[in-house]
Write an enzyme that holds these catalytic residues in place. Structure first.
Site, PDB file in Angstrom:
ATOM      1  N   ILE A   1      -1.054  -1.010  -4.414  1.00 20.17           N
ATOM      2  CA  ILE A   1      -1.849   0.214  -4.510  1.00 20.17           C
ATOM      3  C   ILE A   1      -0.853   1.363  -4.578  1.00 20.17           C
ATOM      4  O   ILE A   1       0.016   1.481  -3.712  1.00 20.17           O
ATOM      5  CB  ILE A   1      -2.763   0.384  -3.283  1.00 20.17           C
ATOM      6  CG1 ILE A   1      -3.713  -0.802  -3.158  1.00 20.17           C
ATOM      7  CG2 ILE A   1      -3.541   1.692  -3.363  1.00 20.17           C
ATOM      8  CD1 ILE A   1      -4.460  -0.850  -1.844  1.00 20.17           C
TER       9      ILE A   1
ATOM     10  N   HIS B   1       0.084   5.603  -6.192  1.00 20.57           N
ATOM     11  CA  HIS B   1      -0.076   6.780  -7.025  1.00 20.57           C
ATOM     12  C   HIS B   1       1.138   6.952  -7.938  1.00 20.57           C
ATOM     13  O   HIS B   1       1.034   7.534  -9.007  1.00 20.57           O
ATOM     14  CB  HIS B   1      -0.236   8.028  -6.152  1.00 20.57           C
ATOM     15  CG  HIS B   1      -1.591   8.158  -5.517  1.00 20.57           C
ATOM     16  ND1 HIS B   1      -1.890   7.575  -4.306  1.00 20.57           N
ATOM     17  CD2 HIS B   1      -2.724   8.766  -5.937  1.00 20.57           C
ATOM     18  CE1 HIS B   1      -3.155   7.838  -3.999  1.00 20.57           C
ATOM     19  NE2 HIS B   1      -3.676   8.564  -4.969  1.00 20.57           N
TER      20      HIS B   1
ATOM     21  N   ASP C   1       0.853  -1.184   0.000  1.00 19.77           N
ATOM     22  CA  ASP C   1       0.000   0.000   0.000  1.00 19.77           C
ATOM     23  C   ASP C   1       0.890   1.236   0.000  1.00 19.77           C
ATOM     24  O   ASP C   1       1.387   1.646   1.051  1.00 19.77           O
ATOM     25  CB  ASP C   1      -0.915  -0.018   1.229  1.00 19.77           C
ATOM     26  CG  ASP C   1      -1.911   1.142   1.223  1.00 19.77           C
ATOM     27  OD1 ASP C   1      -1.900   1.936   0.264  1.00 19.77           O
ATOM     28  OD2 ASP C   1      -2.691   1.245   2.183  1.00 19.77           O
ATOM     29  N   GLU C   2       1.126   1.805  -1.182  1.00 20.87           N
ATOM     30  CA  GLU C   2       2.026   2.960  -1.328  1.00 20.87           C
ATOM     31  C   GLU C   2       3.379   2.665  -0.674  1.00 20.87           C
ATOM     32  O   GLU C   2       3.951   3.504   0.020  1.00 20.87           O
ATOM     33  CB  GLU C   2       1.395   4.203  -0.687  1.00 20.87           C
ATOM     34  CG  GLU C   2       0.069   4.627  -1.292  1.00 20.87           C
ATOM     35  CD  GLU C   2       0.221   5.304  -2.653  1.00 20.87           C
ATOM     36  OE1 GLU C   2       1.363   5.390  -3.153  1.00 20.87           O
ATOM     37  OE2 GLU C   2      -0.806   5.726  -3.219  1.00 20.87           O
ATOM     38  N   ALA C   3       3.908   1.485  -0.933  1.00 23.57           N
ATOM     39  CA  ALA C   3       5.103   1.023  -0.219  1.00 23.57           C
ATOM     40  C   ALA C   3       6.369   1.778  -0.599  1.00 23.57           C
ATOM     41  O   ALA C   3       7.377   1.691   0.110  1.00 23.57           O
ATOM     42  CB  ALA C   3       5.308  -0.469  -0.456  1.00 23.57           C
TER      43      ALA C   3
END
Length: 208
Positions: A138, A140, A108-110
């Site tokens: 996930i 951006h 998650d946005e790692a």
């Protein structure tokens, strides 16, 4: 299912406990906490039987081995006694997930707090993990997902488009805008037909 039976490794899914299912997942979140204790404690608290080699292998994959080796007591250095950046905490969390060798790695946005050089290393180890198991990301930062087998573009809480990087470049305006804004280099298309589609899409986007 309304009929039939769902099996996991040949075993009926309903026979698995929540703990058994969750043990197959490893999760790396954007804001990664470190637990009280040493570097080793942080890497092995979900896999206490991990060997020394497994721990160092995971650290090498995220390019954190040299940093840990330089700490006063190596793996046994208390994290409270040394300064680690947000990116280093993120790499420790990813290494912890890789030590477990999960069936499904959830990110998650790692890479949100990681510099460019380290991000490249993270991508390499994610690609390697994806050869053996599922990786769900996930993000951006599209550089994190362009190699995925399937990319799902979300807008206002709904699925806007799905496909590979090349397919979305050719078919989805929002995805093209995001790629252009981030100045991501686009790979050569797999076929002349797709190349023509992408070229036409780029001309429309440029003239717009």
């Amino acid at each position: 299912p309304e009929s039939g039976e769902l099996r996991l490794d040949g075993r009926p899914y309903r026979e698995f406990s929540h703990e058994e299912v969750r043990a197959r997942f490893a999760y790396v979140e954007q804001e990664t906490p470190v637990v009280p204790g040493t570097v080793r404690d942080n890497l092995t608290f979900t896999y206490p039987d991990a060997s020394e080699e497994e721990v160092w292998t995971a650290l090498r994959k995220v390019r954190m081995a040299e940093r840990v080796a330089d700490m006063p007591d190596g793996l046994d250095t208390p994290l409270a006694s040394t300064i680690v950046s947000g990116g280093e905490r993120q790499r420790i969390a990813l290494a912890r997930a890789l030590v477990r060798t999960p069936d499904v790695l959830l990110l998650d946005e790692a890479t949100a707090q990681i510099d460019g050089l380290t991000e490249a290393a993270v991508h390499d180890c994610v690609r390697e993990r994806a050869e053996e198991a599922a990786v769900v990301t996930i993000a951006h930062r599209l550089s994190t997902v362009i190699d995925a087998d399937l990319i799902v573009v979300m807008e206002n809480g709904a699925v806007r488009a799905r496909g590979t990087h090349e397919e979305l470049l050719a078919s989805d305006e929002l995805y093209r805008d995001l790629v252009r804004a981030l100045r991501i280099a686009t790979p050569a298309p797999a076929s002349p037909e797709l190349a023509a589609e992408i070229d036409g899409a780029r001309r429309v986007a440029t003239s717009g």
